[in-house]
Structure formats: structure tokens, C-alpha cells
Design a protein around this motif. Structure first.
Motif, PDB file in Angstrom:
ATOM      1  N   SER A  19       0.829  -1.204   0.000  1.00 22.77           N
ATOM      2  CA  SER A  19       0.000   0.000   0.000  1.00 22.77           C
ATOM      3  C   SER A  19       0.868   1.261   0.000  1.00 22.77           C
ATOM      4  CB  SER A  19      -0.918  -0.016   1.228  1.00 22.77           C
ATOM      5  OG  SER A  19      -0.135  -0.001   2.418  1.00 22.77           O
ATOM      6  N   GLN A  20       0.254   2.404  -0.227  1.00 17.71           N
ATOM      7  CA  GLN A  20       0.937   3.691  -0.241  1.00 17.71           C
ATOM      8  C   GLN A  20       1.306   4.112   1.184  1.00 17.71           C
ATOM      9  OE1 GLN A  20       1.880   5.515  -2.847  1.00 17.71           O
ATOM     10  NE2 GLN A  20       1.127   3.924  -4.241  1.00 17.71           N
ATOM     11  N   GLU A  22       2.009   6.695   4.431  1.00 19.82           N
ATOM     12  CA  GLU A  22       1.224   7.786   4.990  1.00 19.82           C
ATOM     13  C   GLU A  22       1.633   9.116   4.364  1.00 19.82           C
ATOM     14  OE1 GLU A  22      -1.213   7.644   7.125  1.00 19.82           O
ATOM     15  OE2 GLU A  22      -1.145   5.459   7.372  1.00 19.82           O
TER      16      GLU A  22
END
Length: 392
Positions: A19-20, A22
Motif C-alpha cells: 500500500s501507499q 502515509e
């Protein structure tokens, strides 16, 4: 249903790994220091294709930077290069730096601790925290690429720094050197500084001038200094300034001519046309002023038969009547050329010689009993000098 899907995806380990990250937090701007060279940042740039590294140190207040070229980036070499800079600009209060191996070593930490420098380390792998020096590295590497394509980047590095120091910064509106040193450096471009070089009058310039004048008077008195009488056209001897043997004379026997004089700097020229610059104290005059009318080649300039008769008349005056002033044209011309101090010395030497001459004459022969008797040989020799002393 949608919320259930979100919970399943968030709890999926594989989804979390790809996932990307923060989103970054809002930026925190650094406050401008109160004075230059209080807070600085350092970083290494390289390695370059030549195998060199660049140590870049930037001042947070003025954006002034120093660049050092290194082959090794060890802790000891880094400390040596920083000391070369700090000895000129002073030790900063804090240094912002990353976690490079040379910066986290015990040797470098001890170097900073003994000099009262606090180290502000950035977060690992977050160069934005040391953004000022990173931004300077980006501009520097761009210039190095241009220099490497056109010519040697090492030669062009100093030119780049000179341009950088004299260009106003877009944020402050002032040049780096003006904020760092309180003045703009002089460059190839003409400026108002070239019109007038007068130093403004203030208290420390007055004290400096007074101290220099007192030192000048003291040294001039100790050295018995006086203005040189050497002028253009004089024939002079030049002092031997190169080391020689014990029999080397003080002055070179070659006669030279003074062709120019400015203050105590004199230009002399030999017969072959070679010119030399010397201080006036290195020269010895030969003869009198070249513009003088005194004929130094006349062997009878200070001796004549009339002088002998004048002395005889003076001895035949029993009443010691005042005689007219005796004068000699050659002596009058000489007195107009020789200065007062030299004249007094000459008169003293001549008086001493005359006393010795009279003493030897009295011991060797008796004085003539008749006033009509001719003068003795020593008196004839001394007669022109006696007349000169009377005139002087």
C-alpha cells in the motif's frame, strides 16, 4: 457491505505491504538565527567521476557556503577541513547534519564537544530535514555538470562561488557576503565602491592614525631618518644586498645613474641600460649635485698665491685691526650645495686637522722672528682652509 470490505482489506497483511505510505505531515519552517554563523548545516556531495567528494557547509542566516574538495571522507579528514574553515569564521553554535558514518564516529563527536558545538542530527533517510544544504547541493551539482562538459570543474568551482557570493538571494534580497561579513565583495563588475576609496572617519580610525604617527616619530628618531637628497641624474653606488664573502665591499663599484625617484623608491640604470629598483638608503651619492656649477676638476680650486699673501697681511697687523672678510669663490659655491649638517662636520674635521698641523709645525721648527719672513710650508698648505673657516 462496503465497511466490511474496508475492514478486510485493512487487516490483510499482503495489502499492507504494497500500500501507499502515509501522507507527510505539514512542514515546520526553521526560524532565522539571530546572527550569521550561529547555526550551520553540513553534508557531503559525491562521489564525483574523478573520485573526489565535496564537503558543503551552509550558514542558515546568510546562506553563505564554503566548499572543500576531499579525496577521503573519514572523520579525521572531515575534522581537519572543518577546522580550516572555523579558524577563519569561528566555531558555530550548532551543526545540522545527517547520520553518515564519519559524522556519527566518536572522533568527530569528541571534536565538536571540545569546541562547544551542538550536533543536530536529522532523521535517518529523511534528507528534507536538512533541506537547506540539500538545496545548495542541487544547485552545485547542476553547475558542476555544466563545467565538466565544457572544461575542468575544479577550475570553474571558484568562479561559481564568486558569482554566488555576489548575487542577491531571492528571499532576503541581499548578497550572502553582505549578510555574512557586512559588506559586498568586489568583483569584475564596476560598482560605486570603485569611485571613492576614502575611509570614513570614526574613533578607531583616529586611534589607528595616532598610533601610527607616534610609531613613525619614534622609529624615525631611533634611525635618525631624514629626507634623501638624491635626485634624478645623480651618479650613485648601489649597496651589495646579496650575501658574499668577508671581503665583499659594502657597495658595488659599478657607477649607476638615477633615472626615476618616487618617495624612497629609486630606479637606477647602469651603462648597459639595465634598470634596478632600490630603496634610497641602498644608494651612495658620488660627488655633488649634477646641476651645480662647482668645477670639481680644478686642482687649484682651494689653493692660490693670493690666499698666502692674505694670511701674511693678517699676521703683520700688530693692532689686531679687523680685517675685511676673506672669501673664496669656490668655497662660496660649495657652501650653497652642501647642507648645514654636512658643513658643520667638514668644519669640525678641518679644525682638528689644523690643530694637529700647527702642533707638528711648532715642534718641527721655530716660528719666524721677522713678520716679513715667508710662511712655512705647512702654513701655506693650511691657508685656504683657514680662510674658509673664517668665511663660514
Amino acid at each position: 457491505m462496503d465497511e466490511a470490505v474496508v475492514r478486510v482489506v485493512d487487516s490483510c497483511t499482503g495489502c499492507r505491504l504494497v500500500s501507499q505510505p502515509e501522507l507527510p505531515e505539514p512542514m515546520q519552517r526553521r526560524k532565522l538565527p539571530d546572527a550569521p554563523w550561529v547555526d550551520v548545516a553540513i553534508d557531503f556531495l559525491g562521489p564525483l567521476p574523478s573520485g573526489d567528494y565535496l564537503l558543503v557547509i551552509v550558514d542558515y542566516f546568510s546562506r553563505y557556503k564554503e566548499v572543500e574538495v576531499l579525496r577521503k571522507i573519514t572523520a579525521s579528514e572531515t575534522a581537519i577541513r572543518l577546522e580550516n574553515i572555523f579558524v577563519r569564521l569561528g566555531y558555530p553554535r550548532t551543526i545540522t547534519l545527517d547520520n553518515g558514518r564519519q559524522f556519527v564516529s566518536r572522533e568527530f563527536e569528541e571534536y565538536c564537544r571540545t569546541r562547544g558545538i551542538v550536533l543536530n542530527r536529522t532523521t535517518p533517510y529523511w534528507p528534507q530535514e536538512n533541506g537547506l544544504v540539500e538545496r545548495q547541493n542541487r544547485s552545485l551539482i547542476k553547475q558542476l555538470k555544466i563545467s565538466q562538459a565544457l572544461k575542468d570543474w575544479k577550475q570553474d568551482l571558484l568562479t561559481y562561488l564568486s558569482i554566488y557570493y555576489s548575487t542577491p538571494q531571492s528571499t532576503t534580497g541581499k548578497t550572502q557576503t553582505e549578510l555574512m561579513y557586512g559588506r559586498n565583495i568586489r568583483t569584475k563588475l564596476p560598482s560605486l565602491q570603485d569611485i571613492s576609496t576614502a575611509v570614513p572617519c570614526n574613533d578607531f580610525t583616529d586611534r589607528d592614525q595616532q598610533a601610527k604617527e607616534r610609531g613613525k616619530e619614534r622609529e624615525d628618531d631611533r634611525r635618525k631618518a631624514k629626507p634623501s637628497s638624491i635626485v634624478i641624474g645623480y651618479k650613485v653606488l648601489v649597496k651589495n644586498l646579496l650575501p658574499g664573502n668577508k671581503l665583499t665591499p659594502t657597495f658595488n663599484p659599478t657607477t649607476m645613474t638615477v633615472t626615476a625617484k618616487e618617495g624612497s623608491r629609486v630606479v637606477v640604470q647602469d651603462d648597459n641600460g639595465r634598470a634596478y629598483q632600490r630603496n634610497s638608503s641602498h644608494l651612495k651619492k658620488l660627488g655633488l649635485d649634477p646641476n651645480s656649477t662647482v668645477n670639481n676638476e680644478d686642482p687649484n680650486a682651494f689653493s692660490s698665491v693670493e690666499d698666502h699673501h692674505d694670511i701674511a697681511k693678517a699676521r703683520n697687523n700688530p693692532k689686531n685691526e679687523q680685517q675685511p672678510r676673506l672669501s673664496h669663490p669656490k668655497m662660496d659655491q660649495l657652501k650653497t650645495v652642501v647642507d648645514g649638517e654636512t658643513m658643520e662636520k667638514l668644519k669640525g674635521y678641518i679644525r682638528g686637522a689644523l690643530r694637529a698641523l700647527v702642533f707638528l709645525t711648532a715642534r718641527g721648527s721655530k716660528r719666524a722672528s721677522s713678520p716679513d719672513e715667508d710662511l712655512s710650508a705647512p702654513e701655506i698648505i693650511a691657508s685656504p682652509f683657514i680662510k674658509w673657516i673664517k668665511v663660514a
